[in-house]
Design a protein around this motif. Structure first.
Motif, PDB file in Angstrom:
ATOM      1  N   ALA A 281       0.857  -1.192   0.000  1.00 57.77           N
ATOM      2  CA  ALA A 281       0.000   0.000   0.000  1.00 57.77           C
ATOM      3  C   ALA A 281       0.891   1.240   0.000  1.00 57.77           C
ATOM      4  CB  ALA A 281      -0.893  -0.001   1.235  1.00 57.77           C
ATOM      5  N   TRP A 282       0.442   2.295  -0.708  1.00 59.64           N
ATOM      6  CA  TRP A 282       1.266   3.497  -0.837  1.00 59.64           C
ATOM      7  C   TRP A 282       1.551   4.153   0.506  1.00 59.64           C
ATOM      8  CZ3 TRP A 282       4.151   3.895  -4.729  1.00 59.64           C
ATOM      9  CH2 TRP A 282       3.757   3.426  -5.979  1.00 59.64           C
ATOM     10  N   TRP A 283       0.567   4.134   1.374  1.00 61.73           N
ATOM     11  CA  TRP A 283       0.789   4.780   2.666  1.00 61.73           C
ATOM     12  C   TRP A 283       1.882   4.061   3.447  1.00 61.73           C
ATOM     13  CZ3 TRP A 283       0.391   2.093   7.154  1.00 61.73           C
ATOM     14  CH2 TRP A 283      -0.342   0.886   7.123  1.00 61.73           C
ATOM     15  N   LEU A 284       1.942   2.718   3.311  1.00 65.94           N
ATOM     16  CA  LEU A 284       2.962   1.961   4.026  1.00 65.94           C
ATOM     17  C   LEU A 284       4.346   2.236   3.446  1.00 65.94           C
ATOM     18  CD1 LEU A 284       3.745  -0.103   6.142  1.00 65.94           C
ATOM     19  CD2 LEU A 284       3.197  -1.926   4.498  1.00 65.94           C
ATOM     20  N   LYS A 285       4.431   2.359   2.119  1.00 69.51           N
ATOM     21  CA  LYS A 285       5.709   2.685   1.487  1.00 69.51           C
ATOM     22  C   LYS A 285       6.243   4.030   1.985  1.00 69.51           C
ATOM     23  CE  LYS A 285       4.667   0.324  -2.883  1.00 69.51           C
ATOM     24  NZ  LYS A 285       4.571   0.476  -4.346  1.00 69.51           N
ATOM     25  N   ILE A 286       5.356   5.009   2.054  1.00 68.02           N
ATOM     26  CA  ILE A 286       5.783   6.344   2.488  1.00 68.02           C
ATOM     27  C   ILE A 286       6.172   6.333   3.959  1.00 68.02           C
ATOM     28  CG2 ILE A 286       5.000   8.719   2.820  1.00 68.02           C
ATOM     29  CD1 ILE A 286       3.341   8.371   0.272  1.00 68.02           C
ATOM     30  N   VAL A 287       5.431   5.558   4.772  1.00 67.71           N
ATOM     31  CA  VAL A 287       5.795   5.438   6.189  1.00 67.71           C
ATOM     32  C   VAL A 287       7.196   4.841   6.333  1.00 67.71           C
ATOM     33  CG1 VAL A 287       5.285   4.156   8.306  1.00 67.71           C
ATOM     34  CG2 VAL A 287       3.453   5.347   7.107  1.00 67.71           C
ATOM     35  N   ILE A 288       7.507   3.828   5.525  1.00 68.79           N
ATOM     36  CA  ILE A 288       8.849   3.227   5.570  1.00 68.79           C
ATOM     37  C   ILE A 288       9.906   4.274   5.228  1.00 68.79           C
ATOM     38  CG2 ILE A 288      10.384   1.562   4.428  1.00 68.79           C
ATOM     39  CD1 ILE A 288       7.942  -0.294   4.162  1.00 68.79           C
ATOM     40  N   GLY A 289       9.636   5.090   4.206  1.00 73.76           N
ATOM     41  CA  GLY A 289      10.572   6.147   3.844  1.00 73.76           C
ATOM     42  C   GLY A 289      10.756   7.164   4.952  1.00 73.76           C
ATOM     43  N   LEU A 290       9.667   7.542   5.596  1.00 73.28           N
ATOM     44  CA  LEU A 290       9.744   8.513   6.693  1.00 73.28           C
ATOM     45  C   LEU A 290      10.503   7.950   7.890  1.00 73.28           C
ATOM     46  CD1 LEU A 290       6.121   9.992   6.553  1.00 73.28           C
ATOM     47  CD2 LEU A 290       8.254  11.199   6.014  1.00 73.28           C
ATOM     48  N   VAL A 291      10.277   6.682   8.190  1.00 73.52           N
ATOM     49  CA  VAL A 291      10.989   6.046   9.309  1.00 73.52           C
ATOM     50  C   VAL A 291      12.489   6.002   9.029  1.00 73.52           C
ATOM     51  CG1 VAL A 291      11.345   3.858  10.520  1.00 73.52           C
ATOM     52  CG2 VAL A 291       9.021   4.697  10.125  1.00 73.52           C
ATOM     53  N   ALA A 292      12.859   5.663   7.790  1.00 73.68           N
ATOM     54  CA  ALA A 292      14.280   5.627   7.429  1.00 73.68           C
ATOM     55  C   ALA A 292      14.910   7.005   7.566  1.00 73.68           C
ATOM     56  CB  ALA A 292      14.441   5.100   6.007  1.00 73.68           C
ATOM     57  N   LEU A 293      14.206   8.045   7.108  1.00 74.51           N
ATOM     58  CA  LEU A 293      14.730   9.410   7.214  1.00 74.51           C
ATOM     59  C   LEU A 293      14.852   9.836   8.665  1.00 74.51           C
ATOM     60  CD1 LEU A 293      15.580  12.025   5.777  1.00 74.51           C
ATOM     61  CD2 LEU A 293      13.168  12.720   5.847  1.00 74.51           C
ATOM     62  N   ALA A 294      13.840   9.530   9.470  1.00 73.29           N
ATOM     63  CA  ALA A 294      13.872   9.892  10.892  1.00 73.29           C
ATOM     64  C   ALA A 294      15.017   9.178  11.605  1.00 73.29           C
ATOM     65  CB  ALA A 294      12.536   9.551  11.546  1.00 73.29           C
ATOM     66  N   ALA A 295      15.253   7.911  11.246  1.00 72.85           N
ATOM     67  CA  ALA A 295      16.347   7.159  11.872  1.00 72.85           C
ATOM     68  C   ALA A 295      17.699   7.786  11.522  1.00 72.85           C
ATOM     69  CB  ALA A 295      16.302   5.707  11.419  1.00 72.85           C
ATOM     70  N   PHE A 296      17.845   8.228  10.282  1.00 75.74           N
ATOM     71  CA  PHE A 296      19.094   8.865   9.865  1.00 75.74           C
ATOM     72  C   PHE A 296      19.351  10.120  10.687  1.00 75.74           C
ATOM     73  CE2 PHE A 296      21.016  12.295   7.347  1.00 75.74           C
ATOM     74  CZ  PHE A 296      22.259  11.743   7.069  1.00 75.74           C
ATOM     75  N   TRP A 297      18.356  11.006  10.786  1.00 75.26           N
ATOM     76  CA  TRP A 297      18.574  12.258  11.497  1.00 75.26           C
ATOM     77  C   TRP A 297      18.705  12.052  12.999  1.00 75.26           C
ATOM     78  CZ3 TRP A 297      20.779  16.166   9.683  1.00 75.26           C
ATOM     79  CH2 TRP A 297      20.609  16.538   8.348  1.00 75.26           C
ATOM     80  N   ALA A 298      18.024  11.048  13.545  1.00 75.10           N
ATOM     81  CA  ALA A 298      18.207  10.739  14.961  1.00 75.10           C
ATOM     82  C   ALA A 298      19.636  10.281  15.226  1.00 75.10           C
ATOM     83  CB  ALA A 298      17.220   9.659  15.386  1.00 75.10           C
ATOM     84  N   TYR A 299      20.147   9.463  14.329  1.00 76.67           N
ATOM     85  CA  TYR A 299      21.533   8.983  14.426  1.00 76.67           C
ATOM     86  C   TYR A 299      22.516  10.153  14.385  1.00 76.67           C
ATOM     87  CZ  TYR A 299      25.866   6.872  12.572  1.00 76.67           C
ATOM     88  OH  TYR A 299      27.158   6.504  12.341  1.00 76.67           O
ATOM     89  N   VAL A 300      22.320  11.059  13.429  1.00 75.26           N
ATOM     90  CA  VAL A 300      23.241  12.185  13.271  1.00 75.26           C
ATOM     91  C   VAL A 300      23.142  13.150  14.446  1.00 75.26           C
ATOM     92  CG1 VAL A 300      23.769  14.225  11.876  1.00 75.26           C
ATOM     93  CG2 VAL A 300      23.297  12.038  10.760  1.00 75.26           C
ATOM     94  N   LEU A 301      21.927  13.526  14.799  1.00 74.21           N
ATOM     95  CA  LEU A 301      21.751  14.566  15.812  1.00 74.21           C
ATOM     96  C   LEU A 301      22.065  14.077  17.219  1.00 74.21           C
ATOM     97  CD1 LEU A 301      18.489  16.255  14.469  1.00 74.21           C
ATOM     98  CD2 LEU A 301      20.857  17.018  14.194  1.00 74.21           C
ATOM     99  N   VAL A 302      21.645  12.863  17.559  1.00 71.73           N
ATOM    100  CA  VAL A 302      21.864  12.375  18.927  1.00 71.73           C
ATOM    101  C   VAL A 302      23.323  11.983  19.131  1.00 71.73           C
ATOM    102  CG1 VAL A 302      21.261  10.601  20.610  1.00 71.73           C
ATOM    103  CG2 VAL A 302      19.472  11.630  19.202  1.00 71.73           C
ATOM    104  N   LEU A 303      23.820  11.062  18.303  1.00 68.99           N
ATOM    105  CA  LEU A 303      25.208  10.615  18.478  1.00 68.99           C
ATOM    106  C   LEU A 303      26.208  11.708  18.097  1.00 68.99           C
ATOM    107  CD1 LEU A 303      25.075   6.916  17.210  1.00 68.99           C
ATOM    108  CD2 LEU A 303      24.846   7.793  19.539  1.00 68.99           C
ATOM    109  N   GLY A 304      25.878  12.482  17.058  1.00 72.74           N
ATOM    110  CA  GLY A 304      26.785  13.545  16.646  1.00 72.74           C
ATOM    111  C   GLY A 304      26.926  14.617  17.702  1.00 72.74           C
ATOM    112  N   HIS A 305      25.816  15.038  18.288  1.00 79.24           N
ATOM    113  CA  HIS A 305      25.867  16.059  19.345  1.00 79.24           C
ATOM    114  C   HIS A 305      26.631  15.544  20.557  1.00 79.24           C
ATOM    115  CE1 HIS A 305      24.668  19.399  21.837  1.00 79.24           C
ATOM    116  NE2 HIS A 305      24.101  18.588  22.714  1.00 79.24           N
ATOM    117  N   ARG A 306      26.395  14.288  20.897  1.00 81.26           N
ATOM    118  CA  ARG A 306      27.097  13.709  22.043  1.00 81.26           C
ATOM    119  C   ARG A 306      28.603  13.657  21.780  1.00 81.26           C
ATOM    120  NH1 ARG A 306      25.225   7.817  23.215  1.00 81.26           N
ATOM    121  NH2 ARG A 306      23.290   8.952  23.650  1.00 81.26           N
TER     122      ARG A 306
END
Length: 329
Positions: A281-306
């Motif tokens: 389903a298209w909504w599920l595909k977009i959710v997967i994309g959003l989760v991947a993007l959120a994981a990337f920025w969480a990785y950069v901002l949390v670990l990078g800031h630390r």
């Protein structure tokens, strides 16, 4: 130069240096002696190369000097600790330091893509430049969607292609031209493709096929562009550091980004290869994309800031960068 006589006089010192270098443990006095012998042997090798370059002797002394250098300076064996440090500290800090550059590149690229798309939709000449009516119809009705052919082969092709382009973007960063050219063309191509789809009333299909993998993939592209431009700006304005030192430090740190983006693009390639063109389903595909993007920025901002708060810069440690010389005693 009488090479036999020279070897007879200096040979015992070479043998002593090699014997000390091969020892697993040395006293402080032996370590000091090894450093002196290393310096003397390096001078001897230079004399032999310039006066009587015997290949066998040059090779033997070069190998002995290499062993001595390793014994003096130490070696860094690859280990899981190095891998863990790279993933958890070095990479996120390097990406975190260019977060504002990445944001600026993102906004500029999105704006340029929108302008290109609107131009294609509103200007008949620009639309005509995208192909004949029959070619555009085939692109809208078939080619665009069929490009996203699910499978491992497609995912691997996309991954390797994008990883190469992002590495080139960073590698040509010092010129300032490479990253700008790369980002400009990428934005125009994406925007023009969206314009063709929008003119045919298929903008929703365009966004549905771009969003699942494109959110992360384009962020990787923008990050590469930001890293390249940061290297260029360091050349323009090195700050308190010398220009050569500033470029060396920034280039080492930001080539870390190039290595890290290989992993990021592997994730987006997997999404593009197995999710975008799938029957989900298209909504599920977009959710997967959003989760991947959120994981990337969480990785950069949390670990990078630390990591930055702990004093990390994303550069090599001083001894690996060549700023710390081995000392003994």
């Amino acid at each position: 130069m009488d090479l036999d006589a020279y070897q007879l006089v200096h040979g015992p010192a070479w043998a002593r240096m090699d014997a000390l270098a091969r020892r697993r443990r040395r006293t402080g006095a032996e370590a000091d002696e090894l450093v002196r012998l290393y310096q003397a042997t390096a001078t001897d090798l230079s004399v032999i190369r310039s006066s009587a370059p015997d290949p066998e002797l040059v090779t033997r002394l070069s190998q002995a000097l290499a062993r001595a250098r390793s014994a003096i300076a130490g070696t860094h064996e690859p280990s899981m600790r190095d891998v863990t440090r790279f993933v958890a500290v070095t990479l996120p800090v390097a990406m975190y330091r260019i977060r504002w550059w990445t944001l600026g590149v993102t906004l500029a690229s999105v704006l340029l893509a929108v302008v290109a798309g609107v131009w294609v939709v509103s200007d008949p000449d620009a639309l005509a430049a995208m192909g004949s009516p029959a070619e555009r119809q085939d692109y809208v009705e078939r080619a665009f969607a069929q490009y996203y052919d699910p499978g491992a082969g497609f995912a691997a092709t996309v991954w390797s292609h994008n990883a190469f382009l992002t590495a080139v973007c960073i590698a040509t960063g010092i010129s300032g031209i490479g990253p700008v050219y790369f980002l400009f063309n990428n934005a125009i191509m994406v925007g023009a493709a969206g314009g063709v789809m929008a003119e045919a009333g298929k903008l929703d299909i365009f966004l549905q096929l771009i969003a699942p993998h494109g959110l992360l993939e384009l962020t990787a592209v923008f990050t590469a562009g930001a890293a390249g431009l940061r290297i260029f700006w360091t050349w323009v304005d090195p700050g308190a550091r010398t220009r050569s030192q500033a470029l060396a430090q920034e280039a080492r740190a930001l080539f870390t980004v190039a290595i890290g983006l290989v992993g990021v693009l592997a994730v987006s390639g997997a999404i593009e290869g197995f999710v975008t063109g799938s029957g989900m389903a298209w909504w599920l595909k977009i959710v997967i994309g959003l989760v991947a993007l959120a994981a990337f920025w969480a990785y950069v901002l949390v670990l990078g800031h630390r990591g930055q708060r702990a004093g990390e810069t994303g550069d090599l440690e001083d001894d690996r960068a060549g700023y710390t010389l081995a000392t003994v005693g």
